[in-house]
Design a protein around this motif. Structure first.
Motif, PDB file in Angstrom:
ATOM      1  N   ILE A  86      -8.861  -2.779  -1.029  1.00 16.85           N
ATOM      2  CA  ILE A  86      -7.854  -3.810  -0.704  1.00 16.85           C
ATOM      3  C   ILE A  86      -6.751  -3.149   0.118  1.00 16.85           C
ATOM      4  N   LEU A  87      -6.471  -3.750   1.264  1.00 14.89           N
ATOM      5  CA  LEU A  87      -5.357  -3.271   2.097  1.00 14.89           C
ATOM      6  C   LEU A  87      -4.402  -4.438   2.302  1.00 14.89           C
ATOM      7  N   VAL A  88      -3.136  -4.222   1.990  1.00 14.10           N
ATOM      8  CA  VAL A  88      -2.144  -5.273   2.246  1.00 14.10           C
ATOM      9  C   VAL A  88      -1.301  -4.829   3.436  1.00 14.10           C
ATOM     10  N   ALA A  89      -1.418  -5.545   4.541  1.00  9.89           N
ATOM     11  CA  ALA A  89      -0.732  -5.172   5.784  1.00  9.89           C
ATOM     12  C   ALA A  89      -0.404  -6.430   6.583  1.00  9.89           C
ATOM     13  N   ALA A 117     -10.817  -2.152  -7.229  1.00  8.42           N
ATOM     14  CA  ALA A 117     -10.974  -1.488  -5.923  1.00  8.42           C
ATOM     15  C   ALA A 117      -9.702  -0.699  -5.606  1.00  8.42           C
ATOM     16  N   PRO A 118      -9.839   0.417  -4.875  1.00  4.80           N
ATOM     17  CA  PRO A 118      -8.633   1.142  -4.460  1.00  4.80           C
ATOM     18  C   PRO A 118      -7.755   0.238  -3.599  1.00  4.80           C
ATOM     19  N   LEU A 119      -6.448   0.486  -3.671  1.00  2.76           N
ATOM     20  CA  LEU A 119      -5.488  -0.396  -3.000  1.00  2.76           C
ATOM     21  C   LEU A 119      -4.520   0.437  -2.170  1.00  2.76           C
ATOM     22  N   GLN A 143       3.539   3.880  -6.652  1.00  4.66           N
ATOM     23  CA  GLN A 143       2.823   5.130  -6.350  1.00  4.66           C
ATOM     24  C   GLN A 143       2.460   5.867  -7.628  1.00  4.66           C
ATOM     25  N   SER A 144       3.447   5.950  -8.540  1.00 10.55           N
ATOM     26  CA  SER A 144       3.225   6.793  -9.724  1.00 10.55           C
ATOM     27  C   SER A 144       2.444   6.058 -10.808  1.00 10.55           C
ATOM     28  N   ILE A 148      -1.194   3.547  -6.126  1.00  7.55           N
ATOM     29  CA  ILE A 148      -1.452   2.770  -4.903  1.00  7.55           C
ATOM     30  C   ILE A 148      -1.005   3.622  -3.709  1.00  7.55           C
ATOM     31  N   GLN A 149      -1.794   3.626  -2.651  1.00 10.31           N
ATOM     32  CA  GLN A 149      -1.412   4.417  -1.474  1.00 10.31           C
ATOM     33  C   GLN A 149      -0.437   3.630  -0.606  1.00 10.31           C
TER      34      GLN A 149
END
Ligand code: C5P
Length: 397
Positions: A86-89, A117-119, A143-144, A148-149
């Motif tokens: 998942i990418l939020v942009a 899923a990684p986000l 982040q912590s 989440i990246q």
């Protein structure tokens, strides 16, 4: 970008002026072979229409959590399970705050909660909003606590006229970051040395003996090994193809130079792949001046070149050594003979008499031969085959 092929990307778009760039991002992702599903927040629809994103992604756009029609198609839990990533942009300050709070007050935040899923998020907002203590605290928290990246934001001129941090990372760079997420780590910590392309054996200062090797198979193997996490070096004869990303290419001409370059790089090599079409012979004497056509006939005396792969495989601390057998007849028996004679761990046999898969073509079809087994890989692009061969090699280590 090959790594994005067939990946299922859930692209979340929240409300901000950078949402117009999401259209370009969808194009970059679908162009790289992704299956993209777009989820928009209410705010995002003020900046870009769902119809645009539907047309570009080729899929219906999702925006409502409790829409019976959407739930009858791909419901929100199915959508959460469907995604590989998942990418939020863009990710607005408001979206980031809701994500940090663990809210599920619209479809996008709910999917972020419901998916394993990684986000990653690509923040985009006015620089003062980005620097605000609340936004910074929310960023630290996601982040912590949730690993989440956070991709970006970039610095620079903003749509509102301000200058500072808050610009969304450019779509092409976001696509590249996404591609990196799918790198396998199967060969991480391993060093792979590959010979590729033809060699040129000089006759005089302007003429040489060579062959039709394009280097494509060796370069594809280098790409696949790099994508599997290896550190890769190619010792390459003269070719007309671009060097793969993040691979060291050492250019040579003759077999003798190729051997010297291989020996200089061999220490610490875990896997050696001899994909080069090394000329078997070279002129015994190199004329220092251009040879003149004074006679009706001429003869060039040839001497045998060193067999690079056999020399590598003869070392007491030899790497896992993989050769190629490009044959035009009796493919299997010649390849098996070379496996034995050159003391290789594996040999990859291919039929170069077939125009569709021979030298210079984009496709190949091979048989991977080891002492105790053989496996056929049918015709595919050289890159796809390279991935299969690298994965085959990885399983042997
Ligand atoms: O003997 P043949 O040339 O068919 O063997 C092919 C394999 O040996 C390939 O892996 C090729 O890169 C390697 N080779 C070599 N040095 C040579 C000839 C072939 O490394 N002089």
């Amino acid at each position: 970008m090959h790594r994005l092929r067939n990946k299922r990307i859930l692209l979340g778009i929240s409300g901000g002026i950078a949402a117009y760039k999401s259209a370009e991002l969808v194009r970059a992702l679908t162009g790289a072979g992704c299956d993209v599903r777009v989820v928009m927040t209410q705010g995002a629809k003020e900046f870009i229409t769902p119809l645009t994103l539907q047309a570009l992604s080729g899929n219906p756009v999702h925006h409502s959590l409790l829409d019976p029609e959407a739930e009858a198609g791909m419901g929100h839990i199915e959508l959460a399970k469907w995604a590989d990533f998942i990418l939020v942009a863009p990710a607005s300050a408001n979206f980031i705050a809701r994500l940090a709070a663990g809210m599920g007050d619209d479809l996008l935040t709910t999917l972020c909660l419901a998916s394993i899923a990684p986000l990653a998020i690509a923040p985009a907002m006015n620089q003062a909003m980005w620097l605000d203590a609340s936004t910074q605290a929310n960023i630290k928290k996601i982040q912590s606590v949730k690993s989440i990246q956070i991709w970006g934001p970039d610095q620079g001129q903003q749509a509102c006229g301000d200058v500072g941090p808050g610009r969304m990372i450019e779509p092409i760079n976001l696509a590249q970051l996404l591609a990196q997420q799918f790198e396998s780590k199967a060969l991480s910590g391993k060093t792979v040395l590959i010979t590729a392309g033809p060699t040129r054996e000089a006759i005089d200062p302007v003429r040489y003996i060579s062959n039709h090797s394009s280097g494509k198979m060796g370069y594809a193997l280098a790409t696949a090994a790099q994508e599997a996490g290896a550190q890769v070096v190619i010792i390459s004869g003269p070719v007309q193809i671009p060097p793969p990303d993040r691979v060291q290419v050492i250019s040579v001409e003759s077999a003798q130079q190729m051997l010297e370059a291989v020996e200089a790089k061999l220490a610490d090599t875990d896997i050696f792949i001899g994909a080069a079409a090394v000329a078997d012979y070279r002129p015994a004497n190199l004329a220092t001046q251009k040879i003149k056509k004074n006679n009706d006939e001429m003869a060039i005396h040839l001497v045998k070149n060193p067999d690079i792969i056999a020399l590598v495989a003869a070392k007491s601390d030899k790497p896992f050594t993989v050769g190629f057998a490009a044959e035009t007849q009796d493919i299997l028996s010649y390849a098996r003979g070379k496996l034995e004679k050159k003391n290789l761990d594996m040999i990859i046999a291919n039929d170069v008499s077939n125009k569709e898969i021979g030298f210079n073509s984009d496709d190949n079809a091979v048989i991977v031969i080891e002492k105790d087994q053989e496996k056929e890989y049918p015709q595919a692009s050289k890159y796809q085959l390279a991935q299969q061969i690298i994965s085959h090699i990885t399983n042997k280590l």
